[in-house]
Design a protein around this motif. Structure first.
Motif, PDB file in Angstrom:
ATOM      1  N   CYS A  22      -4.254  18.826   6.493  1.00  0.00           N
ATOM      2  CA  CYS A  22      -5.645  19.834   7.172  1.00  0.00           C
ATOM      3  C   CYS A  22      -5.480  19.638   8.357  1.00  0.00           C
ATOM      4  O   CYS A  22      -6.055  19.009   9.181  1.00  0.00           O
ATOM      5  N   ARG A  23      -6.546  21.449   8.872  1.00  0.00           N
ATOM      6  CA  ARG A  23      -6.276  21.485  10.057  1.00  0.00           C
ATOM      7  C   ARG A  23      -7.714  20.741  10.759  1.00  0.00           C
ATOM      8  O   ARG A  23      -8.201  20.110  11.671  1.00  0.00           O
ATOM      9  N   LYS A  24      -9.123  20.287   9.983  1.00  0.00           N
ATOM     10  CA  LYS A  24     -10.338  19.705  10.222  1.00  0.00           C
ATOM     11  C   LYS A  24     -10.090  18.424  10.300  1.00  0.00           C
ATOM     12  O   LYS A  24     -10.050  17.337  11.550  1.00  0.00           O
ATOM     13  N   TRP A  69     -13.115  20.693   2.559  1.00  0.00           N
ATOM     14  CA  TRP A  69     -14.127  21.561   1.705  1.00  0.00           C
ATOM     15  C   TRP A  69     -14.260  20.635   1.258  1.00  0.00           C
ATOM     16  O   TRP A  69     -16.042  21.214   1.007  1.00  0.00           O
ATOM     17  N   GLU A  70     -15.064  19.519   0.650  1.00  0.00           N
ATOM     18  CA  GLU A  70     -16.479  18.835  -0.212  1.00  0.00           C
ATOM     19  C   GLU A  70     -16.879  18.785   0.861  1.00  0.00           C
ATOM     20  O   GLU A  70     -18.927  18.499   0.058  1.00  0.00           O
ATOM     21  N   GLU A  71     -16.638  18.142   1.629  1.00  0.00           N
ATOM     22  CA  GLU A  71     -18.043  18.539   2.816  1.00  0.00           C
ATOM     23  C   GLU A  71     -18.579  19.358   3.638  1.00  0.00           C
ATOM     24  O   GLU A  71     -19.732  19.153   3.442  1.00  0.00           O
ATOM     25  N   TRP A  72     -17.961  20.521   3.516  1.00  0.00           N
ATOM     26  CA  TRP A  72     -17.920  21.544   4.416  1.00  0.00           C
ATOM     27  C   TRP A  72     -19.584  21.974   3.065  1.00  0.00           C
ATOM     28  O   TRP A  72     -20.423  22.513   3.384  1.00  0.00           O
ATOM     29  N   GLN A  73     -18.636  22.243   1.745  1.00  0.00           N
ATOM     30  CA  GLN A  73     -19.809  22.484   0.365  1.00  0.00           C
ATOM     31  C   GLN A  73     -21.064  21.488   0.518  1.00  0.00           C
ATOM     32  O   GLN A  73     -22.282  22.174   0.504  1.00  0.00           O
ATOM     33  N   ALA A  74     -20.714  20.288   0.941  1.00  0.00           N
ATOM     34  CA  ALA A  74     -22.517  19.721   1.408  1.00  0.00           C
ATOM     35  C   ALA A  74     -23.281  20.206   2.463  1.00  0.00           C
ATOM     36  O   ALA A  74     -24.489  20.270   2.152  1.00  0.00           O
ATOM     37  N   ARG A  96     -22.823  36.224   6.462  1.00  0.00           N
ATOM     38  CA  ARG A  96     -22.044  35.845   7.845  1.00  0.00           C
ATOM     39  C   ARG A  96     -22.580  34.480   8.787  1.00  0.00           C
ATOM     40  O   ARG A  96     -21.370  34.198   9.289  1.00  0.00           O
ATOM     41  N   TYR A  97     -23.600  34.552   8.611  1.00  0.00           N
ATOM     42  CA  TYR A  97     -23.718  33.053   9.258  1.00  0.00           C
ATOM     43  C   TYR A  97     -23.610  31.526   8.726  1.00  0.00           C
ATOM     44  O   TYR A  97     -22.485  31.564   9.135  1.00  0.00           O
ATOM     45  N   LEU A  98     -23.404  32.363   7.453  1.00  0.00           N
ATOM     46  CA  LEU A  98     -22.611  30.323   6.097  1.00  0.00           C
ATOM     47  C   LEU A  98     -21.414  30.322   6.881  1.00  0.00           C
ATOM     48  O   LEU A  98     -20.707  29.805   6.968  1.00  0.00           O
ATOM     49  N   MET A  99     -20.078  32.235   6.368  1.00  0.00           N
ATOM     50  CA  MET A  99     -18.779  32.111   7.029  1.00  0.00           C
ATOM     51  C   MET A  99     -18.598  31.792   9.047  1.00  0.00           C
ATOM     52  O   MET A  99     -17.935  30.882   8.938  1.00  0.00           O
ATOM     53  N   GLU A 100     -19.346  32.075   9.735  1.00  0.00           N
ATOM     54  CA  GLU A 100     -19.661  31.473  11.241  1.00  0.00           C
ATOM     55  C   GLU A 100     -19.674  30.005  10.425  1.00  0.00           C
ATOM     56  O   GLU A 100     -18.667  28.966  11.482  1.00  0.00           O
ATOM     57  N   GLN A 101     -20.255  29.355  10.709  1.00  0.00           N
ATOM     58  CA  GLN A 101     -20.783  28.144  10.505  1.00  0.00           C
ATOM     59  C   GLN A 101     -19.547  27.040   9.775  1.00  0.00           C
ATOM     60  O   GLN A 101     -18.803  26.000   9.840  1.00  0.00           O
ATOM     61  N   MET A 102     -19.218  27.687   8.917  1.00  0.00           N
ATOM     62  CA  MET A 102     -17.708  27.437   7.652  1.00  0.00           C
ATOM     63  C   MET A 102     -16.875  26.950   8.529  1.00  0.00           C
ATOM     64  O   MET A 102     -15.447  26.162   8.726  1.00  0.00           O
ATOM     65  N   ASP A 103     -16.348  28.259   9.539  1.00  0.00           N
ATOM     66  CA  ASP A 103     -15.012  28.189  10.751  1.00  0.00           C
ATOM     67  C   ASP A 103     -15.337  27.308  11.498  1.00  0.00           C
ATOM     68  O   ASP A 103     -14.175  26.558  12.032  1.00  0.00           O
ATOM     69  N   ARG A 104     -16.726  27.232  12.037  1.00  0.00           N
ATOM     70  CA  ARG A 104     -17.022  26.072  13.271  1.00  0.00           C
ATOM     71  C   ARG A 104     -16.664  24.639  12.504  1.00  0.00           C
ATOM     72  O   ARG A 104     -15.810  24.436  13.370  1.00  0.00           O
ATOM     73  N   PHE A 105     -17.246  24.291  11.312  1.00  0.00           N
ATOM     74  CA  PHE A 105     -16.641  22.931  10.964  1.00  0.00           C
ATOM     75  C   PHE A 105     -15.487  22.479  10.883  1.00  0.00           C
ATOM     76  O   PHE A 105     -15.319  21.676  10.775  1.00  0.00           O
ATOM     77  N   PHE A 106     -14.580  23.749  10.253  1.00  0.00           N
ATOM     78  CA  PHE A 106     -13.272  23.851  10.216  1.00  0.00           C
ATOM     79  C   PHE A 106     -12.156  23.427  10.823  1.00  0.00           C
ATOM     80  O   PHE A 106     -11.185  22.666  11.230  1.00  0.00           O
ATOM     81  N   ASN A 107     -12.258  24.115  12.147  1.00  0.00           N
ATOM     82  CA  ASN A 107     -11.982  23.959  13.803  1.00  0.00           C
ATOM     83  C   ASN A 107     -12.946  22.634  14.156  1.00  0.00           C
ATOM     84  O   ASN A 107     -12.077  22.154  15.482  1.00  0.00           O
ATOM     85  N   ASN A 108     -12.995  22.267  13.898  1.00  0.00           N
ATOM     86  CA  ASN A 108     -13.875  20.593  14.739  1.00  0.00           C
ATOM     87  C   ASN A 108     -15.057  21.150  16.068  1.00  0.00           C
ATOM     88  O   ASN A 108     -15.564  20.314  17.109  1.00  0.00           O
ATOM     89  N   GLU A 109     -15.456  22.024  15.296  1.00  0.00           N
ATOM     90  CA  GLU A 109     -16.949  23.116  16.254  1.00  0.00           C
ATOM     91  C   GLU A 109     -17.923  22.423  16.153  1.00  0.00           C
ATOM     92  O   GLU A 109     -18.475  22.219  15.564  1.00  0.00           O
ATOM     93  N   GLU A 110     -18.848  22.336  16.915  1.00  0.00           N
ATOM     94  CA  GLU A 110     -20.659  22.254  16.517  1.00  0.00           C
ATOM     95  C   GLU A 110     -21.292  22.682  15.909  1.00  0.00           C
ATOM     96  O   GLU A 110     -20.568  23.814  15.785  1.00  0.00           O
ATOM     97  N   THR A 111     -21.564  22.732  14.420  1.00  0.00           N
ATOM     98  CA  THR A 111     -22.328  23.445  13.739  1.00  0.00           C
ATOM     99  C   THR A 111     -23.443  23.467  13.545  1.00  0.00           C
ATOM    100  O   THR A 111     -23.617  21.678  13.668  1.00  0.00           O
ATOM    101  N   ASP A 112     -24.857  23.961  13.443  1.00  0.00           N
ATOM    102  CA  ASP A 112     -25.978  23.651  13.083  1.00  0.00           C
ATOM    103  C   ASP A 112     -25.771  22.868  11.623  1.00  0.00           C
ATOM    104  O   ASP A 112     -25.429  22.695  10.603  1.00  0.00           O
ATOM    105  N   GLN A 113     -27.232  21.744  11.942  1.00  0.00           N
ATOM    106  CA  GLN A 113     -27.629  20.630  11.212  1.00  0.00           C
ATOM    107  C   GLN A 113     -28.611  20.971  10.873  1.00  0.00           C
ATOM    108  O   GLN A 113     -29.488  21.721  10.736  1.00  0.00           O
TER     109      GLN A 113
END
Length: 103
Positions: A6-8, A38-43, A63-80
């Motif tokens: 897992c990348r994350k 993946w389940e954490e991203w879906q939540a 597009r916004y969600l895809m950017e947030q998804m990439d950030r999430f899986f790469n352990n970068e800061e995401t919007d909350q």
């Protein structure tokens, strides 16, 4: 059950049964993202859609969600989701009322 590195979480964990998205992006997730991530991203995705009132018919929202998804899986800061209170917050005394129970 298949296992992926897992990348994350940078460890071997159970993987998804099939690519969750079409194309190259789906194959990348299937190969490099665990079921847990993946389940954490879906939540998180659900909270973002609801809190920010995203319209999934709108290309900018997708597009916004895809950017947030990439950030999430790469352990970068995401919007909350600003108004989100975790369900276990009540047990920790972190509910809105601060009394250890949901108000």
């Amino acid at each position: 059950m298949r296992t992926v590195h897992c990348r994350k979480y940078d460890q071997d964990l159970p993987g998804l049964d099939f690519p969750p998205l079409p194309g190259e992006k789906g194959q990348d997730i299937w190969s490099n993202v665990s079921r847990q991530a993946w389940e954490e991203w879906q939540a998180l995705q659900t909270r973002l859609i609801n809190e920010k009132h995203l319209n999934m018919m709108d290309a900018d929202s997708r597009r916004y969600l895809m950017e947030q998804m990439d950030r999430f899986f790469n352990n970068e800061e995401t919007d909350q989701a600003e108004g989100f209170v975790p369900t276990d917050a009540a047990a920790k005394g972190e509910s809105q009322g601060g009394q250890g129970y949901e108000v």
